[in-house]
Write a protein that holds these residues in place. Structure first.
Motif, PDB file in Angstrom:
ATOM      1  N   ILE A  75      14.698   3.064  -6.910  1.00 28.95           N
ATOM      2  CA  ILE A  75      14.709   2.325  -5.641  1.00 28.95           C
ATOM      3  C   ILE A  75      16.126   1.874  -5.300  1.00 28.95           C
ATOM      4  O   ILE A  75      16.815   1.297  -6.146  1.00 28.95           O
ATOM      5  N   ASN A  76      16.557   2.145  -4.073  1.00 35.45           N
ATOM      6  CA  ASN A  76      17.880   1.713  -3.589  1.00 35.45           C
ATOM      7  C   ASN A  76      17.701   0.715  -2.465  1.00 35.45           C
ATOM      8  O   ASN A  76      16.879   0.937  -1.569  1.00 35.45           O
ATOM      9  N   ASP A  77      18.485  -0.350  -2.492  1.00 28.27           N
ATOM     10  CA  ASP A  77      18.432  -1.314  -1.392  1.00 28.27           C
ATOM     11  C   ASP A  77      19.379  -0.808  -0.302  1.00 28.27           C
ATOM     12  O   ASP A  77      20.595  -0.782  -0.487  1.00 28.27           O
ATOM     13  N   LEU A  90      13.975  -0.734   1.504  1.00 27.03           N
ATOM     14  CA  LEU A  90      14.188  -0.066   0.215  1.00 27.03           C
ATOM     15  C   LEU A  90      13.938   1.431   0.371  1.00 27.03           C
ATOM     16  O   LEU A  90      12.955   1.833   0.978  1.00 27.03           O
ATOM     17  N   GLN A  91      14.868   2.200  -0.196  1.00 28.27           N
ATOM     18  CA  GLN A  91      14.706   3.657  -0.139  1.00 28.27           C
ATOM     19  C   GLN A  91      14.179   4.128  -1.497  1.00 28.27           C
ATOM     20  O   GLN A  91      14.686   3.700  -2.534  1.00 28.27           O
ATOM     21  N   THR A 127       0.832  -1.205   0.000  1.00 27.53           N
ATOM     22  CA  THR A 127       0.000   0.000   0.000  1.00 27.53           C
ATOM     23  C   THR A 127       0.863   1.249   0.000  1.00 27.53           C
ATOM     24  O   THR A 127       0.557   2.224  -0.677  1.00 27.53           O
ATOM     25  N   LYS A 128       1.999   1.179   0.725  1.00 24.78           N
ATOM     26  CA  LYS A 128       2.813   2.379   0.905  1.00 24.78           C
ATOM     27  C   LYS A 128       3.354   2.876  -0.444  1.00 24.78           C
ATOM     28  O   LYS A 128       3.298   4.064  -0.736  1.00 24.78           O
ATOM     29  N   ILE A 129       3.849   1.938  -1.252  1.00 25.12           N
ATOM     30  CA  ILE A 129       4.441   2.377  -2.526  1.00 25.12           C
ATOM     31  C   ILE A 129       3.350   2.854  -3.492  1.00 25.12           C
ATOM     32  O   ILE A 129       3.536   3.822  -4.236  1.00 25.12           O
ATOM     33  N   VAL A 153       9.600  -1.353   3.798  1.00 18.88           N
ATOM     34  CA  VAL A 153      10.114  -2.673   4.127  1.00 18.88           C
ATOM     35  C   VAL A 153       9.403  -3.671   3.216  1.00 18.88           C
ATOM     36  O   VAL A 153       8.188  -3.662   3.116  1.00 18.88           O
ATOM     37  N   VAL A 154      10.174  -4.479   2.495  1.00 16.23           N
ATOM     38  CA  VAL A 154       9.546  -5.501   1.660  1.00 16.23           C
ATOM     39  C   VAL A 154       9.947  -6.884   2.147  1.00 16.23           C
ATOM     40  O   VAL A 154      10.921  -7.043   2.874  1.00 16.23           O
TER      41      VAL A 154
END
Ligand code: ADP
Length: 607
Positions: free
Chosen positions: A359-361, A338-339, A302-304, A324-325
């Motif tokens: 997206i950056n890990d 993930l940022q 939902t957040k993304i 957080v995934v």
């Protein structure tokens, strides 16, 4: 309605263009010919009536019926015309075909009425006497200047009809020949017009399917040739444009796929425009989603989805958000942090056409940060606890407890234990830094050593602790196994693992110490298995960090420093190998060290 082929449309037009005027001409000709034929017949009958009249003139005046009738019959021999002579009162005086006595009075016949008034009477009607349709022409006859009778000539229309039918047949034959010629000519002409258009159609279809290799040939018709030239030119431009676009797209997709960061671009309806492999991997997707797929179907976070909606609604850049995934319902699954950095995608005119998210890990980064801060906190904590205790007891002694010998002895024992603990921590820290240094400087001293000898030393060192808990150390190792390693370090690692296994095992349990060699893959594997409480999957990586302990209180009670597994990990690294754990809560643990079996630059151990 299904459109008809051009060739047939042209064909029908050509045929109609030729046939309609021909049919009209034929109709006009037959009508004119019939009129002409009838006029001619009437003229002929009139002429004949006058000629007969000149012969009969004298006889009519005398009303010599017998002579008149005989003359009629003689004159009509060999000709199709019928002659009738009628007196002024309408009585038939003579007839070339019937007996005048048997014929009724003709006073009321139309042609006779006209002749009585001095004109030429003409009539066409059915003759009941002869049983067929006849044309009648009646003319008045004059004798010595006075009208003496009427001469009537008549002819069967069957004769005229026969002549007309003959003519119709010729016209119909002519029309049929014309139809055949028209059909042939129309087909040839229609094909010659539609064929070049057909060639253009096939060429255009080839262009539309992306085949620009063949050019449209000239058709020999100026307009069509111009059209072909325009289409060929258009195909050339299209090829250049498509090549350019393909090259651009390939370049973009190779940039995207070689990026370590995940990239997702969606349109204003949140349908995927582009997604690279890194994004697929970061979100743990099983396959690359198709272009046009709704992002909510692919990423069930939902957040993304809210994040994308917010950027698409506001058109503003947003960065620094983390999500957080991983399967949150399963505590054992390793979660990833993930940022996100998102911005609105705009076209050349600045209109928002979608959203781009990079997206950056940052999982490793965050973990390192946590490790560093944990390490500082842990070192201080680990050192402060025994120091506080030592300080407390020293102060107690100084404040008078020294006088009490018994109490002083007890306090001094506690102080000695805490100092031992401090020195263990410092020793472990020193050992760790020494091993780390060794790993970095790449100067390990590998010697080919008997593994059984190492295991003997390990068992001996751990035996006292094992016996205290009535734990049996079972050992599995080929007697003649030798490997290239640094024996003191491997011994230290195995002692640490066995020490943990004994510490965390219940009394009367067994601890397995197994070594195996795989010459094919050049791997030497040490396994230490216990039947203790086990470790949840989410801690499997963290327990190898310095000072990390799952159950802090229990570890401290068992005299652990939280540095043991960290030392094991570094020893494995010094040997170019790795350490891992196979464990689950309630099913014991197996720690596995894997290092290379043989090395090129190792020395043979001197026994
Ligand atoms: P410690 O000195 O506390 O044993 P280690 O680095 O050796 O520190 O181990 C780190 C943590 O890993 C321990 O605190 C413990 O929680 C867990 N651990 C290590 N070995 C075992 C084992 N055999 N069974 C269960 N937990 C273990």
């Amino acid at each position: 309605m299904r459109p008809r082929k051009l060739v047939w449309q042209l064909y029908i037009i050509f045929i109609l263009t030729m046939l309609v005027p021909a049919a009209m001409l034929a109709w006009y000709t037959t009508v004119s010919f019939r009129d002409f034929f009838l006029d001619n017949t009437v003229d002929g009958l009139t002429e004949q009536a006058h000629q007969i009249g000149s012969h009969m003139e004298g006889y009519i005046g005398n009303s010599d019926r017998q002579v008149i009738d005989s003359l009629c019959k003689v004159l009509a021999k060999g000709v199709p015309t019928r002659f009738t002579v009628i007196a002024l009162d309408g009585t038939v005086l003579g007839d070339s075909e019937r007996d005048p006595a048997s014929m009724e009075n003709h006073r009321n016949r139309m042609e006779i009425i006209a002749a009585f008034s001095g004109k030429t009477g003409i009539s066409e009607r059915f003759s009941h006497t002869l049983g067929q349709t006849m044309i009648y022409v009646a003319v008045p006859i004059y004798h010595n200047g006075t009208r003496s009778g009427i001469i009537r000539t008549s002819l069967s229309t069957a004769f005229i009809q026969r002549e007309l039918t003959r003519m119709y047949r010729h016209i119909a034959l002519g029309l049929f020949m014309l139809l055949l010629i028209a059909a042939l000519v129309s087909y040839v002409v229609s094909r010659s017009i539609s064929q070049p258009i057909n060639i253009i159609k096939i060429g255009a279809q080839r262009f539309s399917s992306g085949d620009f290799s063949t050019k449209l040939p000239p058709a020999g018709c100026e307009e069509i040739d111009q059209l072909s030239a325009v289409l060929n030119e258009m195909a050339m431009h299209l090829r250049t444009s498509i090549n350019g676009i393909t090259e651009q797209r390939n370049r973009l997709s190779s940039v995207l796929s070689s990026m370590a960061e995940g990239v997702i671009a969606v349109d204003t309806e949140h349908r995927i425009i582009a997604i690279n492999n890194a994004a697929v991997q970061l979100f743990g997707l099983k396959e690359v989603p198709g272009i046009g797929t709704w992002i909510g179907e692919v990423l069930r976070y939902t957040k993304i989805n809210d994040y994308i909606s917010d950027i698409s609604d506001s058109g503003r850049e947003r960065s620094g958000e983390t999500i957080v995934v991983g399967d949150e319902s399963d505590a054992d699954t390793t979660e990833r942090l993930l940022q996100l950095h998102g911005n609105a995608l705009c076209d050349g005119e600045g209109k928002t056409i979608g959203v781009l998210v990079v997206i950056n890990d940052v999982t490793r980064l965050k973990r390192l940060e946590t490790m560093r801060s944990d390490f500082v906190a842990n070192v201080s904590h680990e050192l402060r606890t025994p120091l506080t205790s030592v300080k407390g007891f020293v102060e107690t002694l100084l404040s008078g407890a020294l006088e009490d010998k018994e109490e002083s002895r007890r306090f001094l024992h506690i102080i000695a234990r805490q100092v031992d603990r401090l020195s263990t921590i410092v020793e472990d820290l020193l050992a760790l830094s020494r091993i780390e240094e060794e790993a970095q400087s790449h100067t390990p001293d590998f010697v080919v050593t008997s593994i059984a000898d190492i295991l003997d030393n390990v068992q001996q060192t751990c035996s006292a602790k094992a016996e205290a808990k009535k734990i049996v150390i079972e050992r599995q190792c080929p007697d003649d196994l030798r490997a290239s390693l640094e024996p003191a370090l491997i011994e230290e690692a195995l002692i640490n693992l066995c020490d943990n296994a004994i510490n965390y095992s219940p009394d009367n349990a067994t601890v397995q110490l197994a070594v195996s060699a795989d010459h094919q893959s050049n791997e030497l594997t040490f396994q230490v298995t216990d039947h203790g409480p086990g470790i949840a999957a989410k801690y499997h990586e963290r327990i190898f960090e310095r000072f990390y302990r799952v159950d802090k209180a229990r570890s401290r009670k068992l005299g652990g420093t939280g540095l043991g597994l960290s030392i094991v990990k570094h020893i494995a690294m010094v040997h170019g190998g790795s350490v891992s754990v196979r464990s689950a809560p309630g099913s014991g643990s197996t720690f596995i060290i894997t290092i290379p079996l043989q090395r090129d630059n190792s020395k043979e151990v001197v026994e």
